[in-house]
Scaffold this motif. Structure first.
Motif, PDB file in Angstrom:
ATOM      1  N   TRP A 115       0.864  -1.188   0.000  1.00  0.00           N
ATOM      2  CA  TRP A 115       0.000   0.000   0.000  1.00  0.00           C
ATOM      3  C   TRP A 115       0.895   1.231   0.000  1.00  0.00           C
ATOM      4  O   TRP A 115       1.960   1.248   0.617  1.00  0.00           O
ATOM      5  N   VAL A 116       0.415   2.295  -0.652  1.00  0.00           N
ATOM      6  CA  VAL A 116       1.115   3.577  -0.672  1.00  0.00           C
ATOM      7  C   VAL A 116       0.207   4.627  -0.054  1.00  0.00           C
ATOM      8  O   VAL A 116      -0.976   4.707  -0.384  1.00  0.00           O
ATOM      9  N   ASP A 117       0.765   5.425   0.842  1.00  0.00           N
ATOM     10  CA  ASP A 117       0.079   6.620   1.326  1.00  0.00           C
ATOM     11  C   ASP A 117       0.387   7.710   0.307  1.00  0.00           C
ATOM     12  O   ASP A 117       1.520   8.203   0.234  1.00  0.00           O
ATOM     13  N   TRP A 118      -0.599   8.075  -0.502  1.00  0.00           N
ATOM     14  CA  TRP A 118      -0.384   8.939  -1.651  1.00  0.00           C
ATOM     15  C   TRP A 118       0.020  10.354  -1.270  1.00  0.00           C
ATOM     16  O   TRP A 118       0.606  11.066  -2.098  1.00  0.00           O
ATOM     17  N   GLN A 119      -0.271  10.798  -0.065  1.00  0.00           N
ATOM     18  CA  GLN A 119       0.107  12.150   0.339  1.00  0.00           C
ATOM     19  C   GLN A 119       1.431  12.197   1.111  1.00  0.00           C
ATOM     20  O   GLN A 119       2.261  13.045   0.862  1.00  0.00           O
ATOM     21  N   GLU A 120       1.602  11.293   2.055  1.00  0.00           N
ATOM     22  CA  GLU A 120       2.765  11.336   2.941  1.00  0.00           C
ATOM     23  C   GLU A 120       3.941  10.488   2.462  1.00  0.00           C
ATOM     24  O   GLU A 120       5.029  10.585   3.013  1.00  0.00           O
ATOM     25  N   GLY A 121       3.723   9.629   1.460  1.00  0.00           N
ATOM     26  CA  GLY A 121       4.808   8.818   0.929  1.00  0.00           C
ATOM     27  C   GLY A 121       5.148   7.584   1.747  1.00  0.00           C
ATOM     28  O   GLY A 121       6.148   6.918   1.480  1.00  0.00           O
ATOM     29  N   HIS A 122       4.318   7.252   2.755  1.00  0.00           N
ATOM     30  CA  HIS A 122       4.549   6.032   3.529  1.00  0.00           C
ATOM     31  C   HIS A 122       4.270   4.815   2.653  1.00  0.00           C
ATOM     32  O   HIS A 122       3.421   4.869   1.756  1.00  0.00           O
ATOM     33  N   VAL A 123       4.954   3.713   2.935  1.00  0.00           N
ATOM     34  CA  VAL A 123       4.736   2.457   2.221  1.00  0.00           C
ATOM     35  C   VAL A 123       4.546   1.358   3.253  1.00  0.00           C
ATOM     36  O   VAL A 123       5.295   1.263   4.228  1.00  0.00           O
ATOM     37  N   LEU A 124       3.532   0.533   3.039  1.00  0.00           N
ATOM     38  CA  LEU A 124       3.274  -0.641   3.875  1.00  0.00           C
ATOM     39  C   LEU A 124       3.455  -1.879   3.020  1.00  0.00           C
ATOM     40  O   LEU A 124       2.828  -2.010   1.967  1.00  0.00           O
ATOM     41  N   GLN A 125       4.337  -2.776   3.447  1.00  0.00           N
ATOM     42  CA  GLN A 125       4.566  -4.049   2.772  1.00  0.00           C
ATOM     43  C   GLN A 125       4.185  -5.169   3.727  1.00  0.00           C
ATOM     44  O   GLN A 125       4.603  -5.151   4.886  1.00  0.00           O
ATOM     45  N   LEU A 126       3.406  -6.134   3.247  1.00  0.00           N
ATOM     46  CA  LEU A 126       2.976  -7.249   4.088  1.00  0.00           C
ATOM     47  C   LEU A 126       3.181  -8.576   3.375  1.00  0.00           C
ATOM     48  O   LEU A 126       3.055  -8.662   2.155  1.00  0.00           O
ATOM     49  N   ALA A 127       3.462  -9.601   4.158  1.00  0.00           N
ATOM     50  CA  ALA A 127       3.457 -10.986   3.682  1.00  0.00           C
ATOM     51  C   ALA A 127       2.241 -11.656   4.304  1.00  0.00           C
ATOM     52  O   ALA A 127       1.958 -11.472   5.494  1.00  0.00           O
ATOM     53  N   ALA A 128       1.505 -12.420   3.487  1.00  0.00           N
ATOM     54  CA  ALA A 128       0.255 -13.016   3.967  1.00  0.00           C
ATOM     55  C   ALA A 128       0.050 -14.396   3.352  1.00  0.00           C
ATOM     56  O   ALA A 128       0.581 -14.700   2.280  1.00  0.00           O
ATOM     57  N   GLU A 129      -0.727 -15.210   4.053  1.00  0.00           N
ATOM     58  CA  GLU A 129      -1.201 -16.484   3.520  1.00  0.00           C
ATOM     59  C   GLU A 129      -2.594 -16.251   2.956  1.00  0.00           C
ATOM     60  O   GLU A 129      -3.419 -15.592   3.588  1.00  0.00           O
ATOM     61  N   ALA A 130      -2.840 -16.806   1.785  1.00  0.00           N
ATOM     62  CA  ALA A 130      -4.066 -16.489   1.047  1.00  0.00           C
ATOM     63  C   ALA A 130      -5.009 -17.675   0.956  1.00  0.00           C
ATOM     64  O   ALA A 130      -4.586 -18.826   0.867  1.00  0.00           O
ATOM     65  N   GLN A 131      -6.287 -17.349   0.956  1.00  0.00           N
ATOM     66  CA  GLN A 131      -7.350 -18.318   0.701  1.00  0.00           C
ATOM     67  C   GLN A 131      -8.368 -17.635  -0.208  1.00  0.00           C
ATOM     68  O   GLN A 131      -8.692 -16.463  -0.016  1.00  0.00           O
ATOM     69  N   ILE A 132      -8.872 -18.377  -1.185  1.00  0.00           N
ATOM     70  CA  ILE A 132      -9.870 -17.836  -2.102  1.00  0.00           C
ATOM     71  C   ILE A 132     -11.243 -18.354  -1.674  1.00  0.00           C
ATOM     72  O   ILE A 132     -11.428 -19.549  -1.478  1.00  0.00           O
ATOM     73  N   VAL A 133     -12.192 -17.427  -1.498  1.00  0.00           N
ATOM     74  CA  VAL A 133     -13.560 -17.769  -1.100  1.00  0.00           C
ATOM     75  C   VAL A 133     -14.461 -17.563  -2.310  1.00  0.00           C
ATOM     76  O   VAL A 133     -14.538 -16.452  -2.846  1.00  0.00           O
ATOM     77  N   HIS A 134     -15.143 -18.628  -2.733  1.00  0.00           N
ATOM     78  CA  HIS A 134     -15.972 -18.563  -3.933  1.00  0.00           C
ATOM     79  C   HIS A 134     -17.456 -18.389  -3.654  1.00  0.00           C
ATOM     80  O   HIS A 134     -18.215 -18.053  -4.555  1.00  0.00           O
ATOM     81  N   GLU A 135     -17.892 -18.644  -2.409  1.00  0.00           N
ATOM     82  CA  GLU A 135     -19.314 -18.537  -2.104  1.00  0.00           C
ATOM     83  C   GLU A 135     -19.501 -18.349  -0.611  1.00  0.00           C
ATOM     84  O   GLU A 135     -18.573 -18.471   0.173  1.00  0.00           O
TER      85      GLU A 135
END
Length: 193
Positions: A115-135
């Motif tokens: 994610w980028v903070d478009w005004q202040e220039g902060h950056v957030l980087q995350l590592a995550a485990e993913a699951q896809i939900v279809h219903e």
């Protein structure tokens, strides 16, 4: 191939040469208030995925990597605090029908998020485990979404003032213009849980 431009919010960059980065701060599975705030108000994120733990070095049929844009009205990513840390729920809208990210996550359910903070220039980087939900009921809470990505945060980094740029206010993608108008009029999304 091209990324689908449907949900990209238009912005114009402006240099901020006097901006100096602050010290990098580690994020755990429970995000800091600053990180949660950025996710909660953002209309854009970038997601990186791979089809395997290691990218194939030879051959044309090997594993692949993908970095894609995801967008929505401000606050389109829901945050839920759980026992294992923060769970991010990201609606997946109709796009270019190439399914690079989703295909990768089905094979290797790990994601990098930015994610980028478009005004202040902060950056957030995350590592995550993913699951896809279809219903299910969770999907019904996101009108127009075809499926959901649920991303269990594992760790990350908050990089204050990392970018020497600021950007103009978003020019909403047509698909979200009404939602953004409601948000700016004070009828924004529900606060993060």
């Amino acid at each position: 191939f091209g990324n689908c431009p449907k949900y990209i919010q238009g912005r114009e960059p402006e240099p901020r040469a006097d901006r100096r980065p602050g010290p990098v701060q580690a994020e755990g599975s429970r995000l800091s208030d600053a990180a949660r705030g950025l996710v909660a108000r953002s209309d854009t994120l970038f997601i990186a995925s791979s089809s395997a733990a290691r990218i194939a070095q030879v051959g044309s049929g090997g594993s692949g990597a993908d970095i894609s844009h995801r967008g929505g009205p401000p606050g389109f990513v829901a945050i839920e605090r759980g026992e294992e840390g923060d769970l991010l729920t990201l609606p997946d809208y109709v796009g270019n029908y190439l399914f690079n990210t989703l295909g990768n996550l089905m094979l290797w359910p790990r994601a990098g998020l930015l994610w980028v903070d478009w005004q202040e220039g902060h950056v957030l980087q995350l590592a995550a485990e993913a699951q896809i939900v279809h219903e299910g009921a969770a999907l019904a809470a996101f009108p127009g979404a075809l499926r959901l990505l649920q991303l269990q945060v594992r760790h990350g980094w908050w990089r204050p003032r990392a970018l020497p740029l600021a950007w103009s206010a978003a020019q909403p993608a047509p698909q979200f213009a009404d939602a953004q108008a409601r948000f700016h009029a004070g009828g924004g999304p529900a606060p993060a849980k």
